[in-house]
Design an enzyme around this catalytic site. Sequence first.
Site, PDB file in Angstrom:
ATOM      1  CG  HIS A 158      -2.097  -0.996   1.335  1.00  0.00           C
ATOM      2  ND1 HIS A 158      -2.785  -1.506   2.270  1.00  0.00           N
ATOM      3  CD2 HIS A 158      -2.417  -1.483  -0.047  1.00  0.00           C
ATOM      4  CE1 HIS A 158      -3.669  -2.033   1.765  1.00  0.00           C
ATOM      5  NE2 HIS A 158      -3.817  -2.347   0.396  1.00  0.00           N
TER       6      HIS A 158
ATOM      7  CB  SER B 254      -0.296   2.377   4.059  1.00  0.00           C
ATOM      8  OG  SER B 254       0.676   1.815   5.205  1.00  0.00           O
TER       9      SER B 254
ATOM     10  CD  GLU C 273      -2.502  -8.996   7.829  1.00  0.00           C
ATOM     11  OE1 GLU C 273      -2.371  -9.384   8.813  1.00  0.00           O
ATOM     12  OE2 GLU C 273      -1.976  -7.859   7.580  1.00  0.00           O
TER      13      GLU C 273
ATOM     14  CB  THR D 240       0.677  -8.355  10.489  1.00  0.00           C
ATOM     15  OG1 THR D 240       0.529  -8.014   9.042  1.00  0.00           O
ATOM     16  CG2 THR D 240       0.468 -10.116  10.367  1.00  0.00           C
TER      17      THR D 240
END
Length: 341
Positions: free
Chosen positions: A50, A231, A135, A173
């Site tokens: 990202h 991000s 994710e 994460t």
Amino acid sequence: MGRMTASPGRRVLLAAPRGYCAGVDRAVIAVEKALEQYGAPIYVRHEIVHNKYVVQTLEKKGAIFVERTEEVPEGNIVMFSAHGVAPVVHDEAKQGRLATIDATCPLVTKVHKEAVRFANEDFDILLIGHEGHEEVIGTSGEAPDHITLVDGPSDVSKVEVRDPSRVVWLSQTTLSVDETMETVDALKEKFPQLISPPSDDICYATQNRQLAVKQMGEEADLVIVVGSKNSSNSVRLVEVAKLAGARDARLVDFADEIEESWLEGVTTVGVTSGASVPEVLVEQVLEWLSGRGFEDVELVKAAEESITFSLPKELRRDLREEAAALVAERTATDGSTPSGQ
């Protein structure tokens, strides 16, 4: 905390570590190596990482970023991004006669394997993460019938499980360490027998970058985080800076996005970057600040990083030949005409 000597007046606190983590470095290099070995185009499902600058740079070299596997013409190579994908995406690639390169960060792969193991043991899995993040979508896809997403402490009251004695939590994460533990504490209050993962899911790089920002946030009037708005770890750094005491914190992709008005009354600027940000973008921010009197730079060092990951094993094979063989196999089987490449 290690620091370089600074003179009085305007100064910059520069976070260390910052920028590329091992998983991002591996993914970006994987795209570059694939383009070198196999030539353009190399299709990448979703942004490889990202960061706007990284994506634009790789596009100029011949990478084509797509949101859906079906957008890749058969007989081509598709790479899966560092964020990981659900098993159904691997199936889609197989059905589409595509050769694949899996650039999933090994730390994300670890969470996927944990999800599969706990699902096989019939646990309810509480996945702490942000709804819609790639994710989270990939991890949830490993065991959709066993996973419940918990998007922060406010979600905990809504969580229901089959058996409170067989519940485990996992996490995205790239989250804020503090907010994640706040969510875990709330979950443990509701489910006292909640099991923790065998090892911390929040990646070492995310934790280290947050720690450095916490240290500088106590002194910085303004913290500039270099990173893209999509991000997760970069956005978390802005939040961590404000919670650590910074009067203001801003997220920018490029130095020319910084506004002069942000510097009013500011004598100390903290600078850091998300885990998917190349150092050249930080250097441009430092140059911009230097031109406005912020020439003294102090290093705020929170940790040493030496982790590296080997490149995806698929780069050791002739994937163009594999892709052609997949198309030839289909043609031989059903007599269909290959789609345009």
